[in-house]
Design a protein around this motif. Structure first.
Motif, PDB file in Angstrom:
ATOM      1  N   LEU A  49       0.834  -1.198   0.000  1.00 29.85           N
ATOM      2  CA  LEU A  49       0.000   0.000   0.000  1.00 29.85           C
ATOM      3  C   LEU A  49       0.868   1.247   0.000  1.00 29.85           C
ATOM      4  CD1 LEU A  49      -2.626  -1.208   2.610  1.00 29.85           C
ATOM      5  CD2 LEU A  49      -2.866  -1.092   0.130  1.00 29.85           C
TER       6      LEU A  49
ATOM      7  N   PRO B 211      -0.620  -4.310  -4.856  1.00 27.04           N
ATOM      8  CA  PRO B 211      -1.214  -5.048  -3.735  1.00 27.04           C
ATOM      9  C   PRO B 211      -2.166  -6.147  -4.204  1.00 27.04           C
ATOM     10  CG  PRO B 211      -1.823  -2.694  -3.686  1.00 27.04           C
ATOM     11  CD  PRO B 211      -0.756  -2.853  -4.693  1.00 27.04           C
ATOM     12  N   GLN B 212      -2.825  -5.914  -5.357  1.00 26.25           N
ATOM     13  CA  GLN B 212      -3.763  -6.910  -5.861  1.00 26.25           C
ATOM     14  C   GLN B 212      -3.079  -8.226  -6.183  1.00 26.25           C
ATOM     15  OE1 GLN B 212      -3.891  -3.717  -6.847  1.00 26.25           O
ATOM     16  NE2 GLN B 212      -5.972  -3.062  -7.315  1.00 26.25           N
TER      17      GLN B 212
ATOM     18  N   VAL C 187      -1.902 -10.950  -0.321  1.00 27.96           N
ATOM     19  CA  VAL C 187      -1.738 -10.616   1.086  1.00 27.96           C
ATOM     20  C   VAL C 187      -3.091 -10.182   1.621  1.00 27.96           C
ATOM     21  CG1 VAL C 187      -0.743  -8.922   2.649  1.00 27.96           C
ATOM     22  CG2 VAL C 187       0.672  -9.961   0.893  1.00 27.96           C
TER      23      VAL C 187
ATOM     24  N   PHE D 250      -7.175  -3.885   9.096  1.00 33.53           N
ATOM     25  CA  PHE D 250      -6.705  -2.593   9.561  1.00 33.53           C
ATOM     26  C   PHE D 250      -7.089  -2.364  11.014  1.00 33.53           C
ATOM     27  CE2 PHE D 250      -6.841  -1.711   4.997  1.00 33.53           C
ATOM     28  CZ  PHE D 250      -5.618  -1.087   4.846  1.00 33.53           C
TER      29      PHE D 250
ATOM     30  N   THR E 235      -8.586   0.113  11.965  1.00 33.25           N
ATOM     31  CA  THR E 235      -9.956   0.648  11.960  1.00 33.25           C
ATOM     32  C   THR E 235     -10.957  -0.342  11.378  1.00 33.25           C
ATOM     33  OG1 THR E 235      -9.452   1.598   9.839  1.00 33.25           O
ATOM     34  CG2 THR E 235      -9.213   3.028  11.744  1.00 33.25           C
TER      35      THR E 235
ATOM     36  N   ALA F 273     -12.155  -0.949   8.689  1.00 30.56           N
ATOM     37  CA  ALA F 273     -12.506  -0.521   7.336  1.00 30.56           C
ATOM     38  C   ALA F 273     -13.478  -1.478   6.660  1.00 30.56           C
ATOM     39  CB  ALA F 273     -11.244  -0.337   6.478  1.00 30.56           C
TER      40      ALA F 273
ATOM     41  N   TRP G  85     -16.778  -2.156   4.655  1.00 30.04           N
ATOM     42  CA  TRP G  85     -17.505  -1.274   3.742  1.00 30.04           C
ATOM     43  C   TRP G  85     -18.928  -1.088   4.253  1.00 30.04           C
ATOM     44  CZ3 TRP G  85     -15.075  -5.357   0.447  1.00 30.04           C
ATOM     45  CH2 TRP G  85     -13.783  -4.980   0.065  1.00 30.04           C
TER      46      TRP G  85
ATOM     47  N   HIS H 252     -21.587   0.177   3.114  1.00 27.76           N
ATOM     48  CA  HIS H 252     -22.742   0.078   2.218  1.00 27.76           C
ATOM     49  C   HIS H 252     -23.019  -1.359   1.789  1.00 27.76           C
ATOM     50  CE1 HIS H 252     -19.204   0.205  -0.263  1.00 27.76           C
ATOM     51  NE2 HIS H 252     -19.904  -0.143  -1.326  1.00 27.76           N
TER      52      HIS H 252
ATOM     53  N   ARG I 218     -13.337 -11.565   5.809  1.00 31.77           N
ATOM     54  CA  ARG I 218     -13.098 -10.937   4.511  1.00 31.77           C
ATOM     55  C   ARG I 218     -11.672 -11.193   4.053  1.00 31.77           C
ATOM     56  NH1 ARG I 218     -13.949  -4.568   4.051  1.00 31.77           N
ATOM     57  NH2 ARG I 218     -12.269  -4.592   5.574  1.00 31.77           N
TER      58      ARG I 218
ATOM     59  N   LEU J  23      -9.290   6.278   3.326  1.00 25.00           N
ATOM     60  CA  LEU J  23      -8.485   5.677   2.269  1.00 25.00           C
ATOM     61  C   LEU J  23      -8.445   4.157   2.428  1.00 25.00           C
ATOM     62  CD1 LEU J  23      -6.768   6.509  -0.097  1.00 25.00           C
ATOM     63  CD2 LEU J  23      -4.790   6.609   1.413  1.00 25.00           C
ATOM     64  N   GLU J  24      -8.523   3.714   3.688  1.00 22.47           N
ATOM     65  CA  GLU J  24      -8.430   2.282   3.963  1.00 22.47           C
ATOM     66  C   GLU J  24      -9.564   1.480   3.331  1.00 22.47           C
ATOM     67  OE1 GLU J  24      -8.258   2.280   8.177  1.00 22.47           O
ATOM     68  OE2 GLU J  24      -6.154   2.888   8.219  1.00 22.47           O
ATOM     69  N   MET J  25     -10.709   2.143   3.134  1.00 22.66           N
ATOM     70  CA  MET J  25     -11.821   1.463   2.459  1.00 22.66           C
ATOM     71  C   MET J  25     -11.395   1.022   1.066  1.00 22.66           C
ATOM     72  SD  MET J  25     -14.715   1.618   4.255  1.00 22.66           S
ATOM     73  CE  MET J  25     -15.047   2.281   5.865  1.00 22.66           C
TER      74      MET J  25
ATOM     75  N   GLU K   1      -8.073   0.759   0.114  1.00 25.87           N
ATOM     76  CA  GLU K   1      -6.890  -0.103   0.197  1.00 25.87           C
ATOM     77  C   GLU K   1      -7.284  -1.550   0.468  1.00 25.87           C
ATOM     78  OE1 GLU K   1      -3.585   3.117   1.676  1.00 25.87           O
ATOM     79  OE2 GLU K   1      -4.695   1.995   3.166  1.00 25.87           O
ATOM     80  N   ILE K   2      -8.278  -1.726   1.312  1.00 22.03           N
ATOM     81  CA  ILE K   2      -8.692  -3.085   1.614  1.00 22.03           C
ATOM     82  C   ILE K   2      -9.332  -3.708   0.362  1.00 22.03           C
ATOM     83  CG2 ILE K   2     -11.047  -2.810   2.464  1.00 22.03           C
ATOM     84  CD1 ILE K   2      -8.442  -4.654   4.401  1.00 22.03           C
ATOM     85  N   ALA K   3      -9.921  -2.854  -0.490  1.00 18.70           N
ATOM     86  CA  ALA K   3     -10.460  -3.365  -1.751  1.00 18.70           C
ATOM     87  C   ALA K   3      -9.333  -3.844  -2.649  1.00 18.70           C
ATOM     88  CB  ALA K   3     -11.276  -2.286  -2.454  1.00 18.70           C
ATOM     89  N   PHE K   4      -8.231  -3.094  -2.675  1.00 16.90           N
ATOM     90  CA  PHE K   4      -7.092  -3.529  -3.490  1.00 16.90           C
ATOM     91  C   PHE K   4      -6.562  -4.871  -2.972  1.00 16.90           C
ATOM     92  CE2 PHE K   4      -6.111   1.243  -3.918  1.00 16.90           C
ATOM     93  CZ  PHE K   4      -7.116   1.372  -4.864  1.00 16.90           C
ATOM     94  N   LEU K   5      -6.490  -4.974  -1.640  1.00 23.14           N
ATOM     95  CA  LEU K   5      -5.992  -6.232  -1.072  1.00 23.14           C
ATOM     96  C   LEU K   5      -6.975  -7.372  -1.333  1.00 23.14           C
ATOM     97  CD1 LEU K   5      -4.480  -4.995   2.279  1.00 23.14           C
ATOM     98  CD2 LEU K   5      -3.283  -5.683   0.221  1.00 23.14           C
TER      99      LEU K   5
ATOM    100  N   TRP L 205      -8.413  -0.988  -9.562  1.00 23.50           N
ATOM    101  CA  TRP L 205      -8.750   0.380  -9.182  1.00 23.50           C
ATOM    102  C   TRP L 205     -10.122   0.771  -9.723  1.00 23.50           C
ATOM    103  CZ3 TRP L 205      -9.808   4.789 -12.013  1.00 23.50           C
ATOM    104  CH2 TRP L 205      -9.980   5.937 -11.243  1.00 23.50           C
TER     105      TRP L 205
ATOM    106  N   ILE M 125     -16.824   0.679  -4.436  1.00 24.56           N
ATOM    107  CA  ILE M 125     -16.579   1.192  -3.083  1.00 24.56           C
ATOM    108  C   ILE M 125     -16.738   2.719  -3.038  1.00 24.56           C
ATOM    109  CG2 ILE M 125     -14.961   1.286  -1.174  1.00 24.56           C
ATOM    110  CD1 ILE M 125     -15.841  -1.541  -1.878  1.00 24.56           C
TER     111      ILE M 125
ATOM    112  N   LEU N 141     -20.176   5.068  -1.725  1.00 28.85           N
ATOM    113  CA  LEU N 141     -19.951   5.843  -0.512  1.00 28.85           C
ATOM    114  C   LEU N 141     -20.019   7.343  -0.787  1.00 28.85           C
ATOM    115  CD1 LEU N 141     -17.127   3.754   1.174  1.00 28.85           C
ATOM    116  CD2 LEU N 141     -19.525   3.890   1.800  1.00 28.85           C
TER     117      LEU N 141
END
Ligand SMILES: Nc1ncnc2c1ncn2[C@@H]1O[C@H](COP(=O)(O)OP(=O)(O)OP(=O)(O)O)[C@@H](O)[C@H]1O
Ligand SMILES: [Mg+2]
Lengths: 245, 527
Positions: free
Chosen positions: A54, A78-79, A83, A87, A89, A91, A93, A95, A152, B423-425, B427-431, B436, B443, B447
Motif C-alpha cells: 500500500l 497489492p492486488q 496478502v 486494519f 480501523t 474498514a 464497507w 454500504h 473478509r 483511504l483504507e476502504m 486499500e482493503i479493496a485492493f488487497l 482500481w 466502493i 460511498l
C-alpha cells in the motif's frame, strides 16, 4: 533449504523528519505466526503497509515466496501480492452487508455465485457468524465486526495475513476467543500489537520494535530469557510483571 | 498508477480543463491581442471603473450582510439538537426562486408603481412615485434574500460536525450566552466565513438582478460591451478589477478552508448539533425562522396572486411548452454530466499528491468565482471554431457554459465528500484483489453517492435558473425558461410572468422533492 515466505530487507521509511522505519530486516517461514510488539508510533502500521504494497518504502526490498515485490523497475501491486490485511480501523464497507463485504473479493476474481455462497458460508461457520450474513456492519457489535474483517481477509486464502492491532477496544474474553481462533488457522500471519499480554498469549515468534528499529526477533522464550537490548529488557520485565500479577 | 486509472483520471482532468479552465484562461491570455491600442492604466483610472467598483462592492456587501442577518439565525436554529422539520423548507425554497424573479416580485411590491407604495399613497397620502427599492442597496438586499440559504447550509453542516462535548465541557465555566459567544460561534467561524464568501461571490457576479434594477455594475457593463459594442477586448479589460476582487475571495476561501471539509452530509440524523438551551428554545426558533419564512413566502404568494387563476397558469404553460422542455432536459443533462466529471476529477484532486496543493485547488475553484457573462465570452471565444461549428450552434454550448461555471463547485462538493471516505476502504479493496476501476465503482461511488446527489441538486438548481451567461451564448431560435422570463419582464404581461415564474419554481421543487423522497426510501431500506 526452503525459502522463507516473507523476507524483508533493510526497509527505511521517512515522513518528513520522522524516521518511521530504520533498516528493518527479518524473515518469516511459512505457517508461522510472528507477533510484532512495540509502543505506539514505533512504525508497526507503516511496516505492514509496506509489506502489503500500500506504500512504497524509501529504501529496501520486500520478497514474498522468493519473488521480489519492489525495487528499481519492479513493482508488484497489492492486488497481485496475495496478502490479506485487517486494519486497525477494520474498514468494513458500510454500504455492503456481511455477505457483500466478504464476497466482493471473490466476485472480483470471477467466481460464480453458487461457489461464492458456499465459500462464504464455510468461512463464516468457522467464525460462528453464519446467522449475521445479511446484516450491515454498523448493526454488528465490535467483536462481530472484527470477525467479519477476519472473514473478509481469510476468504481469499492469502499467502500472508497481516493483522494490525485487530483487538483494540475488545474486552478480555473476546480477545482470548479470537487469539485462540487465529492460533488455530493454518496460515502465515503477522500480528501487530502494543499490548504485551496479547503478544505473550499469541506464542510463536516475537519481534520487538522501538522508534522504527527492530530491536530483537526470535522465539518468545528466547527473548524472555535473553533480551538483546536495554529496551527489550525493560519491555520484557513489564510484560512478565503483567503476566504474573 | 495503473494505465486504466491514469486514463480515467486524466480524461476527467482534460474535460475539466477544456470546459472550465480553457475558456477564461484563453480569454485572459489573449487580452492584449484584442485591444492593443488602449492602455490598461487609462482604463483603470477612468472614473467609470471606480463607480462600477463602488456599485458592485456595495451590492455584494449588502447582500452578504443581509444573508448573515437572515441565514445565520436560521442555521443556528436548524442545526441545534432538536430540529424544527417544518422550517427546513425555508432553507431550500429561496434557492428555488431565481434572484431575478425575487427581484421582480419585490419590485412589484415595493418598486415604482408597486402595490405597497400605491396603498401607502391611497391610505396615508405618502408619495407613491418614488421607488422603495432602488440602487445598489436594493439589489444587494434582493440577492441576500435569494442566497442566504447558502450560509444557512454551511452553518448547519458545521453544527452537525460540532462535538457536543466541547459545549458540555464549557457548561461548568460559562453561562449559556457565554458558551455561544466563546465556544459555539468561534467553532463555526470557518463555515460562517465560507458561507459569507460564497454569498459575496454569487452576488458580485450576478448579472440579472442589477440589470433588471438598472444598476451599473461590472457584470452589466461587461455584458453591454460585449453584446452591444461587440468589443471583446473592452469587456475583458473591464472585468480585470472584478477578477482581482474574485481572486482575493478565492484565496481567502482557500485560507479559511485549509484542510477542512465543508460540504458534509452526516449519515446519522441524531449526530451532532448544539446542546445550548438558548438555540433549542421555541422562542429562538420562531424569532430566527420567522423573518426568513416571511421573505421566502412573500414572493411566492405574490406570484400566486399575480397569476390569478389556474386557467392563466395553464395558458402560460401551453404557450411556453417548448422552453419548459428545453430548460428541463438541458438542466437535467448538464447537471448529470457535470456531476459525473466532478466526481472523477474530484477524486483525482483528492487522492493524488499534486491535487492537494493550494495553487491547484484555488485554480480549480476559480472559474466558479467568475461572472457567467465573462465565462460566456470565454466560451464563445474558445469554442467558436471552424471545425466544430455544431457545438457552437447547438444547445451544447449552453451546457458547456454551465459546466464552466458550476463544474468547479460540484467538484469541490465531491472532493470534500471523497475526503471523508477513509483511504483504507479503498486499500482493503485492493488487497481483496479489486482493480482500481472496480474499487471506484463498487466502493468509492456508493460511498460518495450522497455527495453526488448534493452536487447534482445544486448544479441542477443553478443551471435551471442561470440567465446572464445563457443570454449571450444561446443559439438563435432557442429559448430557455429564464431567457423567456427575462424577455417577458421587459415586454410581457405581469400575469404571464408570474405564471411562468411559478412554473420555473415548480421545475425545481418537484425533482428535489422526488430526490428527497427517494433518498428517504433508500435510507429506510438500509436501516
Ligand atoms: N502518512 C504519514 N505521514 C506522516 N507521518 C506518518 C505517516 N504515517 C505514519 N507516520 C508517522 O510514522 C511513525 C510511525 O507510525 P505508525 O502508524 O507506523 O506507528 P504504529 O506503530 O502503527 O503506532 P500505533 O500503535 O499508534 O498504531 C509515527 O511517528 C507517525 O506519526
Ligand atoms: Mg498502527
Amino acid at each position: 533449504m526452503k525459502i522463507p515466505l516473507l523476507q524483508v530487507e533493510r526497509i527505511r521509511q521517512h515522513f518528513g523528519d520522522t524516521a518511521a522505519l530504520v533498516d528493518v530486516s527479518f524473515e518469516l517461514p511459512e505457517d508461522q505466526i510472528l507477533t510484532i510488539l512495540g509502543p505506539s508510533g514505533c512504525g508497526k502500521t507503516t511496516l505492514l503497509r509496506i509489506i502489503a504494497g500500500l506504500q512504497k518504502p524509501d529504501e529496501g526490498t520486500v520478497w514474498i515466496n522468493g519473488q521480489k515485490m519492489n525495487g528499481t523497475g519492479t513493482w508488484v501491486a497489492p492486488q497481485q501480492r496475495s496478502v490479506g490485511m485487517i486494519f486497525q480501523t477494520l474498514a468494513l464497507w458500510p454500504h455492503l452487508t456481511v455477505e457483500g463485504n466478504i464476497g466482493l473479493g471473490l466476485k472480483a476474481r470471477g467466481i460464480k455465485k453458487a461457489d461464492r455462497d458456499s465459500t462464504i458460508e464455510e468461512v463464516l461457520e468457522k467464525l460462528q457468524m453464519v446467522q449475521h450474513l445479511k446484516r450491515y456492519p454498523h448493526t454488528l457489535s465490535v467483536g462481530e465486526q472484527q470477525r467479519v474483517a477476519l472473514a473478509r481477509a481469510l476468504v481469499l486464502q492469502p499467502r500472508l495475513l497481516l493483522l494490525d492491532e485487530p483487538f483494540s477496544h475488545l474486552d478480555l474474553d473476546l480477545r482470548e476467543d479470537l487469539i485462540t481462533l487465529i492460533k488455530g488457522l493454518t496460515a502465515t500471519i503477522i500480528f501487530v500489537t502494543h499490548d504485551q499480554h496479547d503478544a505473550l498469549a499469541m506464542g510463536g515468534l516475537l519481534a520487538i520494535m522501538c522508534k522504527g528499529r527492530l530491536e530483537q526477533i526470535g522465539k518468545q522464550e528466547e527473548i524472555l530469557q535473553n533480551p538483546a537490548t536495554e529496551f527489550v529488557r525493560y519491555f520484557v520485565r513489564r510484560s512478565t510483571g503483567l503476566f504474573n500479577g | 498508477m495503473t494505465p486504466s486509472k491514469a486514463f480515467i483520471l486524466g480524461l476527467s482532468l482534460v474535460l475539466f480543463a477544456l470546459i472550465a479552465l480553457a475558456p477564461p484562461g484563453m480569454l485572459l491570455l489573449n487580452l492584449f491581442s484584442f485591444s492593443p491600442k488602449i492602455s490598461i492604466w487609462k482604463w483603470l483610472l477612468e472614473r467609470q471603473v471606480h463607480l462600477l467598483t463602488l456599485h458592485s462592492l456595495n451590492m455584494a456587501l449588502v447582500a452578504t450582510v443581509t444573508a448573515l442577518a437572515l441565514g445565520l439565525p436560521v442555521g443556528l436554529a436548524l442545526g441545534s439538537k432538536r430540529k424544527p422539520l417544518l422550517f427546513g423548507i425555508i432553507f431550500f425554497l429561496p434557492l428555488a426562486i431565481p434572484p431575478y424573479l425575487t427581484a421582480s416580485c419585490w419590485m412589484g411590491l415595493l418598486g415604482r408603481g408597486g402595490i405597497l407604495p400605491h396603498l401607502a399613497h391611497e391610505w396615508l397620502g405618502m408619495d407613491a412615485r418614488s421607488s422603495w427599492l432602488g440602487g445598489a442597496w436594493g439589489a444587494g438586499i434582493v440577492l441576500g434574500l435569494s442566497y442566504f440559504p447558502v450560509l444557512t447550509y454551511m452553518v448547519i453542516s458545521g453544527m452537525r460536525r460540532l462535538d457536543a462535548h466541547l459545549e458540555e465541557a464549557a457548561m461548568f465555566a460559562l453561562p449559556e450566552n457565554g458558551i455561544l459567544r466563546k465556544i459555539t460561534l468561534p467553532l463555526l467561524f470557518p463555515q460562517i466565513g465560507t458561507g459569507l464568501l460564497l454569498v459575496f461571490l454569487l452576488a458580485i457576479t450576478n448579472y440579472a438582478v442589477p440589470s433588471l434594477l438598472g444598476i451599473r455594475t461590472f457584470t452589466v457593463k461587461i455584458y453591454t460591451y460585449f453584446s452591444v459594442f461587440q468589443d471583446i477586448g473592452g469587456a475583458v479589460l473591464l472585468s480585470l478589477p472584478l477578477l482581482l476582487i474574485c481572486l482575493v475571495c478565492v484565496l481567502l476561501l482557500h485560507h479559511i478552508m485549509k484542510g477542512r471539509v465543508f460540504f458534509s452530509l452526516q449519515q446519522g440524523e441524531e449526530m451532532g448539533g448544539s446542546l445550548l438551551r438558548l438555540l433549542n428554545s421555541k422562542l429562538f426558533k420562531i424569532l430566527a425562522c420567522g423573518p426568513a419564512l416571511f421573505v421566502t413566502c412573500t414572493p411566492i404568494l405574490f406570484l400566486l396572486f399575480q397569476t390569478g387563476s389556474f386557467l392563466s397558469l395553464k395558458i402560460a404553460v401551453d404557450q411556453a411548452k417548448e422552453s419548459i422542455l428545453t430548460s428541463f432536459v438541458l438542466a437535467l443533462f448538464a447537471s448529470f454530466c457535470i456531476s459525473i466529471v466532478a466526481f472523477v476529477s474530484g477524486y483525482a484532486l483528492e487522492r493524488t499528491k499534486w491535487g492537494k496543493g493550494g495553487v491547484t485547488r484555488s485554480l480549480f475553484f476559480f472559474p466558479f468565482a467568475l461572472p457567467s457573462v465573462l465565462l460566456s465570452i470565454g466560451v464563445i471565444f474558445f469554442w467558436n471554431r471552424p471545425g466544430i461549428v455544431l457545438v457552437y450552434q447547438s444547445l451544447l454550448i449552453i451546457t458547456i457554459l454551465w459546466g464552466a461555471k458550476y463544474l468547479p463547485l460540484a467538484q469541490r462538493v465531491l472532493a470534500d465528500h471523497i475526503r471523508q471516505i477513509p483511504l483504507e476502504m479503498e486499500e482493503i479493496a485492493f488487497l481483496s484483489q479489486l482493480s482500481w476501476t472496480k474499487s471506484l465503482c463498487r466502493i468509492v461511488w456508493p460511498l460518495a453517492r450522497p455527495g453526488f446527489l448534493v452536487a447534482w441538486a445544486v448544479t441542477y438548481i443553478f443551471c435551471l435558473s442561470e440567465l446572464g451567461g445563457t443570454l449571450l451564448v444561446i443559439p438563435p431560435g432557442a429559448d430557455t425558461m429564464p431567457v423567456r422570463l427575462y424577455n417577458i419582464m421587459h415586454y410581457g404581461s405581469s400575469s404571464l410572468l408570474a405564471a411562468l415564474g411559478l412554473v420555473l419554481i415548480m421545475m425545481t421543487i418537484i425533482p428535489m422533492g422526488l430526490l428527497v423522497w427517494c433518498g428517504k426510501g433508500i435510507k429506510g431500506l438500509r436501516d
